[in-house]
Scaffold this active site. Structure first.
Site, PDB file in Angstrom:
ATOM      1  N   GLN A 122       2.861   9.875   1.886  1.00  0.00           N
ATOM      2  CA  GLN A 122       4.227   9.317   1.929  1.00  0.00           C
ATOM      3  C   GLN A 122       5.109   9.833   0.803  1.00  0.00           C
ATOM      4  O   GLN A 122       6.335   9.764   0.897  1.00  0.00           O
ATOM      5  CB  GLN A 122       4.167   7.786   1.864  1.00  0.00           C
ATOM      6  CG  GLN A 122       3.562   7.164   3.105  1.00  0.00           C
ATOM      7  CD  GLN A 122       3.437   5.671   2.957  1.00  0.00           C
ATOM      8  OE1 GLN A 122       2.493   5.170   2.354  1.00  0.00           O
ATOM      9  NE2 GLN A 122       4.419   4.929   3.477  1.00  0.00           N
ATOM     10  N   CYS A 134       6.145  -0.430   7.466  1.00  0.00           N
ATOM     11  CA  CYS A 134       5.775   0.787   6.742  1.00  0.00           C
ATOM     12  C   CYS A 134       6.972   1.251   5.923  1.00  0.00           C
ATOM     13  O   CYS A 134       8.094   1.283   6.431  1.00  0.00           O
ATOM     14  CB  CYS A 134       5.358   1.878   7.727  1.00  0.00           C
ATOM     15  SG  CYS A 134       4.881   3.417   6.938  1.00  0.00           S
ATOM     16  N   LEU A 135       6.711   1.605   4.681  1.00  0.00           N
ATOM     17  CA  LEU A 135       7.801   2.081   3.815  1.00  0.00           C
ATOM     18  C   LEU A 135       8.398   3.370   4.358  1.00  0.00           C
ATOM     19  O   LEU A 135       9.540   3.702   4.021  1.00  0.00           O
ATOM     20  CB  LEU A 135       7.282   2.287   2.386  1.00  0.00           C
ATOM     21  CG  LEU A 135       6.794   1.001   1.695  1.00  0.00           C
ATOM     22  CD1 LEU A 135       6.123   1.338   0.370  1.00  0.00           C
ATOM     23  CD2 LEU A 135       7.942   0.024   1.491  1.00  0.00           C
ATOM     24  N   HIS A 146      -2.191   7.294   7.440  1.00  0.00           N
ATOM     25  CA  HIS A 146      -1.200   8.194   6.823  1.00  0.00           C
ATOM     26  C   HIS A 146      -1.861   9.503   6.385  1.00  0.00           C
ATOM     27  O   HIS A 146      -1.292  10.576   6.560  1.00  0.00           O
ATOM     28  CB  HIS A 146      -0.556   7.547   5.597  1.00  0.00           C
ATOM     29  CG  HIS A 146       0.582   6.621   5.883  1.00  0.00           C
ATOM     30  ND1 HIS A 146       1.731   7.028   6.534  1.00  0.00           N
ATOM     31  CD2 HIS A 146       0.773   5.315   5.571  1.00  0.00           C
ATOM     32  CE1 HIS A 146       2.578   5.993   6.609  1.00  0.00           C
ATOM     33  NE2 HIS A 146       2.016   4.939   6.032  1.00  0.00           N
ATOM     34  N   HIS A 148      -4.255   1.327   7.662  1.00  0.00           N
ATOM     35  CA  HIS A 148      -2.891   1.871   7.790  1.00  0.00           C
ATOM     36  C   HIS A 148      -2.721   3.075   6.848  1.00  0.00           C
ATOM     37  O   HIS A 148      -2.153   4.098   7.239  1.00  0.00           O
ATOM     38  CB  HIS A 148      -1.908   0.735   7.469  1.00  0.00           C
ATOM     39  CG  HIS A 148      -0.465   1.089   7.386  1.00  0.00           C
ATOM     40  ND1 HIS A 148       0.490   0.564   8.236  1.00  0.00           N
ATOM     41  CD2 HIS A 148       0.221   1.877   6.515  1.00  0.00           C
ATOM     42  CE1 HIS A 148       1.686   1.042   7.904  1.00  0.00           C
ATOM     43  NE2 HIS A 148       1.553   1.842   6.859  1.00  0.00           N
ATOM     44  N   GLU A 149      -3.225   2.959   5.627  1.00  0.00           N
ATOM     45  CA  GLU A 149      -3.080   4.053   4.640  1.00  0.00           C
ATOM     46  C   GLU A 149      -3.938   5.268   5.024  1.00  0.00           C
ATOM     47  O   GLU A 149      -3.504   6.407   4.866  1.00  0.00           O
ATOM     48  CB  GLU A 149      -3.446   3.579   3.231  1.00  0.00           C
ATOM     49  CG  GLU A 149      -2.694   2.367   2.703  1.00  0.00           C
ATOM     50  CD  GLU A 149      -1.205   2.396   2.910  1.00  0.00           C
ATOM     51  OE1 GLU A 149      -0.629   3.493   3.005  1.00  0.00           O
ATOM     52  OE2 GLU A 149      -0.610   1.313   2.995  1.00  0.00           O
ATOM     53  N   GLY A 174       0.846  -1.198   0.000  1.00  0.00           N
ATOM     54  CA  GLY A 174       0.000   0.000   0.000  1.00  0.00           C
ATOM     55  C   GLY A 174       0.872   1.235   0.000  1.00  0.00           C
ATOM     56  O   GLY A 174       2.075   1.157   0.318  1.00  0.00           O
TER      57      GLY A 174
HETATM   58  O1  GNR Z   1       4.136  -2.710   2.551  1.00  0.00           O
HETATM   59  C1  GNR Z   1       3.483  -2.578   3.589  1.00  0.00           C
HETATM   60  N1  GNR Z   1       3.170  -3.679   4.323  1.00  0.00           N
HETATM   61  C2  GNR Z   1       2.264  -3.664   5.372  1.00  0.00           C
HETATM   62  C3  GNR Z   1       2.217  -4.790   6.194  1.00  0.00           C
HETATM   63  C4  GNR Z   1       1.336  -4.850   7.239  1.00  0.00           C
HETATM   64  C5  GNR Z   1       0.478  -3.804   7.477  1.00  0.00           C
HETATM   65  C6  GNR Z   1       0.521  -2.668   6.686  1.00  0.00           C
HETATM   66  C7  GNR Z   1       1.404  -2.614   5.629  1.00  0.00           C
HETATM   67  S1  GNR Z   1       1.428  -1.197   4.599  1.00  0.00           S
HETATM   68  C8  GNR Z   1       3.091  -1.228   4.048  1.00  0.00           C
HETATM   69  C9  GNR Z   1       3.321  -0.166   2.988  1.00  0.00           C
HETATM   70  C10 GNR Z   1       3.145   1.188   3.625  1.00  0.00           C
HETATM   71  O2  GNR Z   1       3.943   1.714   4.355  1.00  0.00           O
HETATM   72  N2  GNR Z   1       2.021   1.801   3.372  1.00  0.00           N
HETATM   73  O3  GNR Z   1       1.772   2.989   3.931  1.00  0.00           O
HETATM   74 NI    NI Z   2       2.912   3.037   5.777  1.00  0.00          NI
END
Ligand code: GNR
Ligand code: NI
Length: 171
Positions: free
Chosen positions: A51, A91-92, A137, A133-134, A46
């Site tokens: 980001q 998270c990236l 952000h 999660h997104e 995601g």
């Molecule tokens: O790549 C991602 N893996 C992930 C694994 C578990 C829960 C959420 C994520 S999102 C993350 C990519 C990211 O940072 N998206 O904002």
């Molecule tokens: Ni993230």
């Protein structure tokens, strides 16, 4: 298409609250294409516009192993949440750290797709977790905010130190 730079914790720009998209046009679709390229290249499941330093309410996601299930969610709104699931999240924007986070197991979400159509979708498991999660952000929130202050501080210090060392090498 272009790969975009991903902001990393503790960059204060990650704390920006994104504003709604007002027009779904070719310029936005260009950004969406760049976000998919950036997410797949990372690789991640995601990516929120926040980001890549674009503070609009837009996210992309694909939890498939073969780029087979791309989702674009513009102005996403969670209508319903059910159940609880704990996932080891990464998270990236917090590279190299994985911690358990509790979220709703099932959600119903309303959004616009890349054509500007209003869609309602239900998601369960990893896709539901990823969308939550997104959306965090887009509200300036990171998964590390769910951890203890001690853990968050340790992660912040290590990432700052790592960045300093990278900067020293690039001279
Ligand atoms: O790549 C991602 N893996 C992930 C694994 C578990 C829960 C959420 C994520 S999102 C993350 C990519 C990211 O940072 N998206 O904002
Ligand atoms: Ni993230």
């Amino acid at each position: 298409m272009a790969k975009l730079k991903i902001l990393e914790f503790p960059d204060p720009r990650l704390r920006t609250k994104a504003t709604p998209v007002t027009e779904v046009d070719d310029q936005l679709r260009n950004l969406i294409a760049d976000m998919f390229e950036t997410m797949y290249d990372a690789p991640g499941i995601g990516l929120a516009a926040t980001q890549v330093d674009v503070h609009k309410r837009l996210l992309v996601a694909d939890i498939s192993a073969d780029k087979a299930d791309p989702h674009v969610l513009i102005n996403p709104e969670i209508l319903e949440k059910d159940g609880v699931t704990v996932t080891e999240e990464g998270c990236l924007s917090v590279p190299g750290y994985f911690e358990e986070v509790e979220r709703a197991e099932h959600i119903k979400v309303r959004f616009l797709n890349a054509q500007g159509d209003e869609i309602e979708m239900e998601a369960t498991g990893l896709l539901a977790v990823c969308i939550q999660h997104e959306i965090d952000h887009l509200d300036g929130k990171l998964f590390v905010d769910y951890l203890s202050e001690a853990k968050r501080t340790r992660i912040r210090k290590k990432l700052v130190k790592e960045k300093r060392q990278q900067a020293a090498v690039v001279i």
